[in-house]
Design a protein around this motif. Sequence first.
Motif, PDB file in Angstrom:
ATOM      1  N   SER A   1       0.860  -1.186   0.000  1.00  0.00           N
ATOM      2  CA  SER A   1       0.000   0.000   0.000  1.00  0.00           C
ATOM      3  C   SER A   1       0.894   1.234   0.000  1.00  0.00           C
ATOM      4  O   SER A   1       2.001   1.226   0.521  1.00  0.00           O
ATOM      5  N   LYS A   2       0.418   2.274  -0.629  1.00  0.00           N
ATOM      6  CA  LYS A   2       1.284   3.436  -0.787  1.00  0.00           C
ATOM      7  C   LYS A   2       0.901   4.591   0.127  1.00  0.00           C
ATOM      8  O   LYS A   2       1.702   5.489   0.360  1.00  0.00           O
ATOM      9  N   SER A   3      -0.317   4.571   0.629  1.00  0.00           N
ATOM     10  CA  SER A   3      -0.755   5.759   1.359  1.00  0.00           C
ATOM     11  C   SER A   3      -0.308   5.727   2.814  1.00  0.00           C
ATOM     12  O   SER A   3       0.037   4.685   3.358  1.00  0.00           O
ATOM     13  N   GLY A   4      -0.319   6.887   3.415  1.00  0.00           N
ATOM     14  CA  GLY A   4      -0.015   6.977   4.831  1.00  0.00           C
ATOM     15  C   GLY A   4       1.312   7.651   5.114  1.00  0.00           C
ATOM     16  O   GLY A   4       2.178   7.750   4.251  1.00  0.00           O
ATOM     17  N   PHE A   5       1.438   8.125   6.338  1.00  0.00           N
ATOM     18  CA  PHE A   5       2.721   8.656   6.801  1.00  0.00           C
ATOM     19  C   PHE A   5       3.761   7.542   6.712  1.00  0.00           C
ATOM     20  O   PHE A   5       3.466   6.377   7.014  1.00  0.00           O
ATOM     21  N   ASP A   6       4.965   7.915   6.334  1.00  0.00           N
ATOM     22  CA  ASP A   6       6.003   6.906   6.174  1.00  0.00           C
ATOM     23  C   ASP A   6       6.915   6.781   7.384  1.00  0.00           C
ATOM     24  O   ASP A   6       7.545   5.758   7.582  1.00  0.00           O
ATOM     25  N   SER A   7       7.002   7.853   8.162  1.00  0.00           N
ATOM     26  CA  SER A   7       7.933   7.785   9.280  1.00  0.00           C
ATOM     27  C   SER A   7       7.242   8.171  10.574  1.00  0.00           C
ATOM     28  O   SER A   7       6.299   8.962  10.595  1.00  0.00           O
ATOM     29  N   LYS A   8       7.745   7.579  11.616  1.00  0.00           N
ATOM     30  CA  LYS A   8       7.258   7.882  12.952  1.00  0.00           C
ATOM     31  C   LYS A   8       7.484   9.358  13.263  1.00  0.00           C
ATOM     32  O   LYS A   8       6.651  10.015  13.893  1.00  0.00           O
ATOM     33  N   GLU A   9       8.606   9.871  12.781  1.00  0.00           N
ATOM     34  CA  GLU A   9       8.959  11.268  13.053  1.00  0.00           C
ATOM     35  C   GLU A   9       7.902  12.214  12.492  1.00  0.00           C
ATOM     36  O   GLU A   9       7.547  13.215  13.108  1.00  0.00           O
ATOM     37  N   ALA A  10       7.414  11.877  11.302  1.00  0.00           N
ATOM     38  CA  ALA A  10       6.410  12.743  10.672  1.00  0.00           C
ATOM     39  C   ALA A  10       5.108  12.740  11.479  1.00  0.00           C
ATOM     40  O   ALA A  10       4.455  13.773  11.637  1.00  0.00           O
ATOM     41  N   VAL A  11       4.751  11.579  11.998  1.00  0.00           N
ATOM     42  CA  VAL A  11       3.543  11.502  12.830  1.00  0.00           C
ATOM     43  C   VAL A  11       3.753  12.303  14.117  1.00  0.00           C
ATOM     44  O   VAL A  11       2.867  13.050  14.561  1.00  0.00           O
ATOM     45  N   PHE A  12       4.932  12.178  14.697  1.00  0.00           N
ATOM     46  CA  PHE A  12       5.253  12.937  15.907  1.00  0.00           C
ATOM     47  C   PHE A  12       5.133  14.442  15.649  1.00  0.00           C
ATOM     48  O   PHE A  12       4.618  15.191  16.478  1.00  0.00           O
ATOM     49  N   GLU A  13       5.602  14.850  14.496  1.00  0.00           N
ATOM     50  CA  GLU A  13       5.548  16.270  14.143  1.00  0.00           C
ATOM     51  C   GLU A  13       4.097  16.759  14.095  1.00  0.00           C
ATOM     52  O   GLU A  13       3.761  17.830  14.589  1.00  0.00           O
ATOM     53  N   ALA A  14       3.247  15.930  13.499  1.00  0.00           N
ATOM     54  CA  ALA A  14       1.830  16.283  13.412  1.00  0.00           C
ATOM     55  C   ALA A  14       1.217  16.386  14.811  1.00  0.00           C
ATOM     56  O   ALA A  14       0.486  17.339  15.121  1.00  0.00           O
ATOM     57  N   LEU A  15       1.541  15.419  15.660  1.00  0.00           N
ATOM     58  CA  LEU A  15       0.988  15.439  17.014  1.00  0.00           C
ATOM     59  C   LEU A  15       1.520  16.631  17.811  1.00  0.00           C
ATOM     60  O   LEU A  15       0.791  17.236  18.609  1.00  0.00           O
ATOM     61  N   LYS A  16       2.783  16.964  17.574  1.00  0.00           N
ATOM     62  CA  LYS A  16       3.381  18.106  18.253  1.00  0.00           C
ATOM     63  C   LYS A  16       2.658  19.390  17.893  1.00  0.00           C
ATOM     64  O   LYS A  16       2.415  20.257  18.722  1.00  0.00           O
ATOM     65  N   LYS A  17       2.320  19.469  16.629  1.00  0.00           N
ATOM     66  CA  LYS A  17       1.619  20.652  16.144  1.00  0.00           C
ATOM     67  C   LYS A  17       0.268  20.807  16.867  1.00  0.00           C
ATOM     68  O   LYS A  17      -0.097  21.893  17.298  1.00  0.00           O
ATOM     69  N   ILE A  18      -0.454  19.714  16.977  1.00  0.00           N
ATOM     70  CA  ILE A  18      -1.750  19.768  17.659  1.00  0.00           C
ATOM     71  C   ILE A  18      -1.545  20.056  19.150  1.00  0.00           C
ATOM     72  O   ILE A  18      -2.252  20.879  19.740  1.00  0.00           O
ATOM     73  N   ALA A  19      -0.537  19.422  19.737  1.00  0.00           N
ATOM     74  CA  ALA A  19      -0.267  19.613  21.168  1.00  0.00           C
ATOM     75  C   ALA A  19       0.093  21.068  21.479  1.00  0.00           C
ATOM     76  O   ALA A  19      -0.188  21.562  22.572  1.00  0.00           O
ATOM     77  N   SER A  20       0.669  21.748  20.520  1.00  0.00           N
ATOM     78  CA  SER A  20       1.064  23.140  20.766  1.00  0.00           C
ATOM     79  C   SER A  20      -0.115  24.102  20.630  1.00  0.00           C
ATOM     80  O   SER A  20       0.054  25.316  20.752  1.00  0.00           O
ATOM     81  N   GLY A  21      -1.288  23.555  20.358  1.00  0.00           N
ATOM     82  CA  GLY A  21      -2.484  24.395  20.341  1.00  0.00           C
ATOM     83  C   GLY A  21      -2.779  25.040  19.004  1.00  0.00           C
ATOM     84  O   GLY A  21      -3.666  25.888  18.894  1.00  0.00           O
ATOM     85  N   LEU A  22      -2.083  24.602  17.970  1.00  0.00           N
ATOM     86  CA  LEU A  22      -2.263  25.236  16.656  1.00  0.00           C
ATOM     87  C   LEU A  22      -3.480  24.708  15.880  1.00  0.00           C
ATOM     88  O   LEU A  22      -3.861  25.288  14.877  1.00  0.00           O
ATOM     89  N   CYS A  23      -4.038  23.625  16.339  1.00  0.00           N
ATOM     90  CA  CYS A  23      -5.188  23.044  15.608  1.00  0.00           C
ATOM     91  C   CYS A  23      -6.337  22.770  16.567  1.00  0.00           C
ATOM     92  O   CYS A  23      -6.700  21.611  16.807  1.00  0.00           O
ATOM     93  N   PRO A  24      -6.918  23.835  17.119  1.00  0.00           N
ATOM     94  CA  PRO A  24      -7.933  23.630  18.156  1.00  0.00           C
ATOM     95  C   PRO A  24      -9.209  22.926  17.682  1.00  0.00           C
ATOM     96  O   PRO A  24      -9.984  22.443  18.512  1.00  0.00           O
ATOM     97  N   HIS A  25      -9.420  22.849  16.367  1.00  0.00           N
ATOM     98  CA  HIS A  25     -10.630  22.179  15.876  1.00  0.00           C
ATOM     99  C   HIS A  25     -10.389  20.727  15.498  1.00  0.00           C
ATOM    100  O   HIS A  25     -11.290  20.059  14.994  1.00  0.00           O
ATOM    101  N   VAL A  26      -9.166  20.295  15.721  1.00  0.00           N
ATOM    102  CA  VAL A  26      -8.804  18.926  15.348  1.00  0.00           C
ATOM    103  C   VAL A  26      -8.570  18.098  16.608  1.00  0.00           C
ATOM    104  O   VAL A  26      -7.806  18.495  17.480  1.00  0.00           O
ATOM    105  N   GLU A  27      -9.244  16.976  16.668  1.00  0.00           N
ATOM    106  CA  GLU A  27      -9.093  16.105  17.832  1.00  0.00           C
ATOM    107  C   GLU A  27      -8.471  14.771  17.404  1.00  0.00           C
ATOM    108  O   GLU A  27      -9.135  13.952  16.758  1.00  0.00           O
ATOM    109  N   PRO A  28      -7.193  14.550  17.724  1.00  0.00           N
ATOM    110  CA  PRO A  28      -6.567  13.296  17.297  1.00  0.00           C
ATOM    111  C   PRO A  28      -7.059  12.134  18.156  1.00  0.00           C
ATOM    112  O   PRO A  28      -7.140  12.243  19.375  1.00  0.00           O
ATOM    113  N   LYS A  29      -7.425  11.034  17.503  1.00  0.00           N
ATOM    114  CA  LYS A  29      -7.998   9.908  18.242  1.00  0.00           C
ATOM    115  C   LYS A  29      -7.220   8.612  18.074  1.00  0.00           C
ATOM    116  O   LYS A  29      -7.503   7.631  18.742  1.00  0.00           O
TER     117      LYS A  29
END
Length: 229
Positions: free
Chosen positions: A123-151
């Motif tokens: 399969s080709k879709s999806g984040f490829d690295s753990k680091e990239a996922v961490f970056e996304a979560l960091k962004k949400i954790a820093s309060g930059l995406c208040p309308h997004v709820e990671p589940k």
Amino acid sequence: MSIKDNLINIKSALPASVRLVAVSKFHSAQEVIEALQAGQTVFGENRVQEAAAKFDEVKKSYPNASLRIIGQLQRNKVKEAVRIADAIDSVDRLELLDEIEKQAAKIDKKIQVLFEFHTGEESKSGFDSKEAVFEALKKIASGLCPHVEPKGFMTMAPFTEDKNLVRASFKKLRDLRDECQKAFPDFDLSELSMGMSGDWQIAVEEGSTMVRIGTAIFGARDYSQAKKD
Ligand SMILES: *Cc1c(COP(=O)(O)O)cnc(C)c1O
């Protein structure tokens, strides 16, 4: 067998803790309504325009129908996706997260997201690295995406007869989830969307909390009428 019979059979085989997403892509509003009448409320679609047409109609009589976007999402479809869906399970890049926040903020809607992670060779879709996922979560954790709820996380196992590869793919997602949960304890990242008609039993054994099943509920898809989304 009817849609209702198929739903009854699958539900009776699923542990109570595992939610069922009925994947209705390429099937009609009428078939979705049949599933709703049998008690199914959560649906998955991978093409936004098809989903919008179908669910705008369905929701007129069934406002409790809940839609999850499970397919690769182009940036210019995010606005419509955010309008019709309660969750986007296929967030596979940082850019998409920004656009989801932007569009959700405009209509002041909170939207749940799962991060799609690439766990199998084919399969080709999806984040490829753990680091990239961490970056996304960091962004949400820093309060930059208040309308997004990671589940949590989503993956597609490789299309192969080799059950070991399928199982390894699901294990990989669970390990990623465990790592991310540890690193971001303030989020509830418990959701693992994994398992489809052909491999959901293995997914459940590996900790799936949400299976996405289309064919085993609605029958084979007819791609001959496919429009480009
Ligand atoms: C189509 C689709 C499914 C359902 O597949 P079936 O094999 O018909 O159960 C699940 N997940 C995703 C991402 C899909 O695109």
